[in-house]
Design a protein around this motif. Structure first.
Motif, PDB file in Angstrom:
ATOM      1  N   TYR A 195       0.677  -1.279  -0.075  1.00  0.00           N
ATOM      2  CA  TYR A 195       0.090   0.736  -0.145  1.00  0.00           C
ATOM      3  C   TYR A 195       1.006   1.116   0.422  1.00  0.00           C
ATOM      4  CZ  TYR A 195      -3.729  -3.058   1.249  1.00  0.00           C
ATOM      5  OH  TYR A 195      -4.398  -4.387   0.660  1.00  0.00           O
ATOM      6  N   VAL A 196       0.536   1.837  -0.359  1.00  0.00           N
ATOM      7  CA  VAL A 196       1.367   3.400  -0.890  1.00  0.00           C
ATOM      8  C   VAL A 196       0.426   4.656  -0.811  1.00  0.00           C
ATOM      9  CG1 VAL A 196       2.683   4.480  -2.057  1.00  0.00           C
ATOM     10  CG2 VAL A 196       2.690   1.874  -2.807  1.00  0.00           C
ATOM     11  N   PHE A 197       0.903   5.675  -0.008  1.00  0.00           N
ATOM     12  CA  PHE A 197       0.265   6.578   0.309  1.00  0.00           C
ATOM     13  C   PHE A 197       1.074   8.106  -0.221  1.00  0.00           C
ATOM     14  CE2 PHE A 197       0.268  11.000   2.450  1.00  0.00           C
ATOM     15  CZ  PHE A 197      -1.543  10.758   3.270  1.00  0.00           C
ATOM     16  N   GLU A 198      -0.321   8.492  -1.595  1.00  0.00           N
ATOM     17  CA  GLU A 198       0.899   9.835  -2.126  1.00  0.00           C
ATOM     18  C   GLU A 198      -0.301  10.819  -1.596  1.00  0.00           C
ATOM     19  OE1 GLU A 198       1.051  10.705  -6.396  1.00  0.00           O
ATOM     20  OE2 GLU A 198       0.483   8.796  -6.258  1.00  0.00           O
ATOM     21  N   ASP A 199       0.655  11.740  -1.261  1.00  0.00           N
ATOM     22  CA  ASP A 199       0.357  13.029  -1.174  1.00  0.00           C
ATOM     23  C   ASP A 199       0.087  14.118  -2.594  1.00  0.00           C
ATOM     24  OD1 ASP A 199      -0.357  15.290   1.218  1.00  0.00           O
ATOM     25  OD2 ASP A 199       0.892  15.738  -0.178  1.00  0.00           O
ATOM     26  N   THR A 200      -0.818  14.853  -2.423  1.00  0.00           N
ATOM     27  CA  THR A 200      -1.513  15.041  -3.717  1.00  0.00           C
ATOM     28  C   THR A 200      -1.345  16.986  -3.225  1.00  0.00           C
ATOM     29  OG1 THR A 200      -3.684  14.664  -4.166  1.00  0.00           O
ATOM     30  CG2 THR A 200      -2.587  13.772  -5.482  1.00  0.00           C
ATOM     31  N   SER A 201      -1.149  17.302  -2.223  1.00  0.00           N
ATOM     32  CA  SER A 201      -2.170  18.745  -1.524  1.00  0.00           C
ATOM     33  C   SER A 201      -1.038  19.267  -1.236  1.00  0.00           C
ATOM     34  CB  SER A 201      -1.822  18.119  -0.164  1.00  0.00           C
ATOM     35  OG  SER A 201      -1.375  18.740   0.836  1.00  0.00           O
ATOM     36  N   THR A 202      -1.618  20.189  -1.257  1.00  0.00           N
ATOM     37  CA  THR A 202      -0.304  21.959  -1.015  1.00  0.00           C
ATOM     38  C   THR A 202      -0.239  21.951   0.671  1.00  0.00           C
ATOM     39  OG1 THR A 202      -1.921  23.411  -1.965  1.00  0.00           O
ATOM     40  CG2 THR A 202      -0.821  24.147  -1.024  1.00  0.00           C
ATOM     41  N   ASN A 203      -0.726  21.244   1.276  1.00  0.00           N
ATOM     42  CA  ASN A 203       0.062  21.820   2.951  1.00  0.00           C
ATOM     43  C   ASN A 203       0.857  20.320   3.571  1.00  0.00           C
ATOM     44  OD1 ASN A 203      -0.939  23.866   3.143  1.00  0.00           O
ATOM     45  ND2 ASN A 203      -3.441  23.583   3.526  1.00  0.00           N
ATOM     46  N   GLY A 204       0.650  19.408   2.920  1.00  0.00           N
ATOM     47  CA  GLY A 204       1.452  17.766   3.184  1.00  0.00           C
ATOM     48  C   GLY A 204       0.676  17.371   3.931  1.00  0.00           C
ATOM     49  N   SER A 205       1.432  15.809   4.673  1.00  0.00           N
ATOM     50  CA  SER A 205       0.836  14.678   5.425  1.00  0.00           C
ATOM     51  C   SER A 205       1.716  14.682   6.241  1.00  0.00           C
ATOM     52  CB  SER A 205       0.595  14.004   3.978  1.00  0.00           C
ATOM     53  OG  SER A 205      -0.869  14.345   3.484  1.00  0.00           O
ATOM     54  N   TYR A 206       1.716  13.691   7.268  1.00  0.00           N
ATOM     55  CA  TYR A 206       1.864  13.736   8.284  1.00  0.00           C
ATOM     56  C   TYR A 206       1.845  12.271   8.309  1.00  0.00           C
ATOM     57  CZ  TYR A 206       3.764  18.815   9.305  1.00  0.00           C
ATOM     58  OH  TYR A 206       4.043  19.862   9.701  1.00  0.00           O
ATOM     59  N   VAL A 207       2.934  11.284   8.322  1.00  0.00           N
ATOM     60  CA  VAL A 207       2.946   9.566   8.503  1.00  0.00           C
ATOM     61  C   VAL A 207       3.629   9.290   9.612  1.00  0.00           C
ATOM     62  CG1 VAL A 207       2.717   7.470   7.103  1.00  0.00           C
ATOM     63  CG2 VAL A 207       2.137   9.785   6.340  1.00  0.00           C
ATOM     64  N   GLN A 208       2.388   8.738  10.529  1.00  0.00           N
ATOM     65  CA  GLN A 208       3.845   8.231  11.807  1.00  0.00           C
ATOM     66  C   GLN A 208       3.340   6.606  11.639  1.00  0.00           C
ATOM     67  OE1 GLN A 208       3.116   9.032  15.127  1.00  0.00           O
ATOM     68  NE2 GLN A 208       3.631   6.552  16.307  1.00  0.00           N
ATOM     69  N   THR A 209       4.599   5.576  11.238  1.00  0.00           N
ATOM     70  CA  THR A 209       4.688   4.072  10.890  1.00  0.00           C
ATOM     71  C   THR A 209       4.968   3.102  12.138  1.00  0.00           C
ATOM     72  OG1 THR A 209       6.853   4.508  10.223  1.00  0.00           O
ATOM     73  CG2 THR A 209       5.344   4.557   8.314  1.00  0.00           C
ATOM     74  N   GLU A 210       4.880   2.171  11.866  1.00  0.00           N
ATOM     75  CA  GLU A 210       5.012   1.060  13.447  1.00  0.00           C
ATOM     76  C   GLU A 210       6.083   1.374  13.711  1.00  0.00           C
ATOM     77  OE1 GLU A 210       4.412  -3.519  13.411  1.00  0.00           O
ATOM     78  OE2 GLU A 210       2.633  -2.599  13.087  1.00  0.00           O
ATOM     79  N   ASP A 211       7.300   1.793  13.503  1.00  0.00           N
ATOM     80  CA  ASP A 211       7.737   2.606  13.977  1.00  0.00           C
ATOM     81  C   ASP A 211       8.483   3.077  14.338  1.00  0.00           C
ATOM     82  OD1 ASP A 211       8.331   3.683  11.861  1.00  0.00           O
ATOM     83  OD2 ASP A 211      10.524   3.264  11.216  1.00  0.00           O
ATOM     84  N   ARG A 212       7.253   4.514  15.073  1.00  0.00           N
ATOM     85  CA  ARG A 212       7.393   5.686  15.176  1.00  0.00           C
ATOM     86  C   ARG A 212       7.645   6.670  14.553  1.00  0.00           C
ATOM     87  NH1 ARG A 212       3.547   4.729  19.315  1.00  0.00           N
ATOM     88  NH2 ARG A 212       4.623   6.399  20.750  1.00  0.00           N
ATOM     89  N   LYS A 213       8.556   6.618  13.972  1.00  0.00           N
ATOM     90  CA  LYS A 213       9.081   8.313  13.352  1.00  0.00           C
ATOM     91  C   LYS A 213       7.490   8.442  12.222  1.00  0.00           C
ATOM     92  CE  LYS A 213      13.468   4.973  12.027  1.00  0.00           C
ATOM     93  NZ  LYS A 213      14.108   5.225  11.218  1.00  0.00           N
ATOM     94  N   VAL A 214       7.826   9.636  12.464  1.00  0.00           N
ATOM     95  CA  VAL A 214       6.784  10.906  11.631  1.00  0.00           C
ATOM     96  C   VAL A 214       7.904  11.187  10.762  1.00  0.00           C
ATOM     97  CG1 VAL A 214       5.605  12.564  11.827  1.00  0.00           C
ATOM     98  CG2 VAL A 214       5.217  11.138  13.853  1.00  0.00           C
ATOM     99  N   GLN A 215       6.693  11.117   9.813  1.00  0.00           N
ATOM    100  CA  GLN A 215       7.688  11.778   8.468  1.00  0.00           C
ATOM    101  C   GLN A 215       6.479  12.701   7.958  1.00  0.00           C
ATOM    102  OE1 GLN A 215       9.342   8.872   5.695  1.00  0.00           O
ATOM    103  NE2 GLN A 215       9.021   6.662   7.085  1.00  0.00           N
ATOM    104  N   PHE A 216       6.978  13.549   7.387  1.00  0.00           N
ATOM    105  CA  PHE A 216       6.487  14.419   6.334  1.00  0.00           C
ATOM    106  C   PHE A 216       6.252  14.337   5.048  1.00  0.00           C
ATOM    107  CE2 PHE A 216       5.653  19.024   3.920  1.00  0.00           C
ATOM    108  CZ  PHE A 216       4.667  18.730   4.734  1.00  0.00           C
ATOM    109  N   VAL A 217       5.101  14.685   4.476  1.00  0.00           N
ATOM    110  CA  VAL A 217       5.206  13.777   2.706  1.00  0.00           C
ATOM    111  C   VAL A 217       4.471  15.096   2.270  1.00  0.00           C
ATOM    112  CG1 VAL A 217       4.771  12.288   1.481  1.00  0.00           C
ATOM    113  CG2 VAL A 217       4.667  11.114   4.185  1.00  0.00           C
ATOM    114  N   ARG A 218       4.743  15.889   1.223  1.00  0.00           N
ATOM    115  CA  ARG A 218       4.355  16.503   0.525  1.00  0.00           C
ATOM    116  C   ARG A 218       4.217  15.763  -1.002  1.00  0.00           C
ATOM    117  NH1 ARG A 218       5.813  22.022  -1.657  1.00  0.00           N
ATOM    118  NH2 ARG A 218       3.269  23.110  -1.960  1.00  0.00           N
TER     119      ARG A 218
END
Length: 111
Positions: free
Chosen positions: A59-82
């Motif tokens: 499963y692939v999350f693809e951000d298509t926005s202006t403001n971006g998204s924050y994704v926290q995965t099972e390893d608890r790392k938070v990534q900013f995706v824009r």
């Protein structure tokens, strides 16, 4: 011989949930627009903020926005995706246009 089924993806927000089946080329749209599959009330979300695709057994999350998204995965790392892609695995949280907050996150889990 036991046939192993590919995992599905579950999204949960407040009192709603959505399930995405592991079909190649399956997509799930997320945003403020009423025509998206997952309609958000998030203040900083775009009309069509993101798309989740099932592609080659993942499963692939693809951000298509202006403001971006924050994704926290099972390893608890938070990534900013824009305007970029990120593989979803395990379980975690998605936030649209703003950092993770309990009242605006969408929980995901691959099972």
């Amino acid at each position: 011989m036991e046939m192993r089924t590919a995992p599905g993806l579950i999204l949960e927000a407040r009192d709603q949930s959505w399930r995405m089946e592991p079909l190649d080329d399956a997509t799930l749209t997320i945003g403020r627009d009423a025509r998206t599959d997952v309609v958000l009330a998030a203040r900083f979300a775009s009309r069509v903020h993101a798309v989740i695709r099932h592609d080659q057994q993942q499963y692939v999350f693809e951000d298509t926005s202006t403001n971006g998204s924050y994704v926290q995965t099972e390893d608890r790392k938070v990534q900013f995706v824009r305007r970029n892609r990120l593989r979803l695995w395990g379980e975690g949280y998605l936030s649209f246009g703003e950092p993770l907050k309990a009242e605006t996150v969408v929980r995901f889990r691959v099972e």
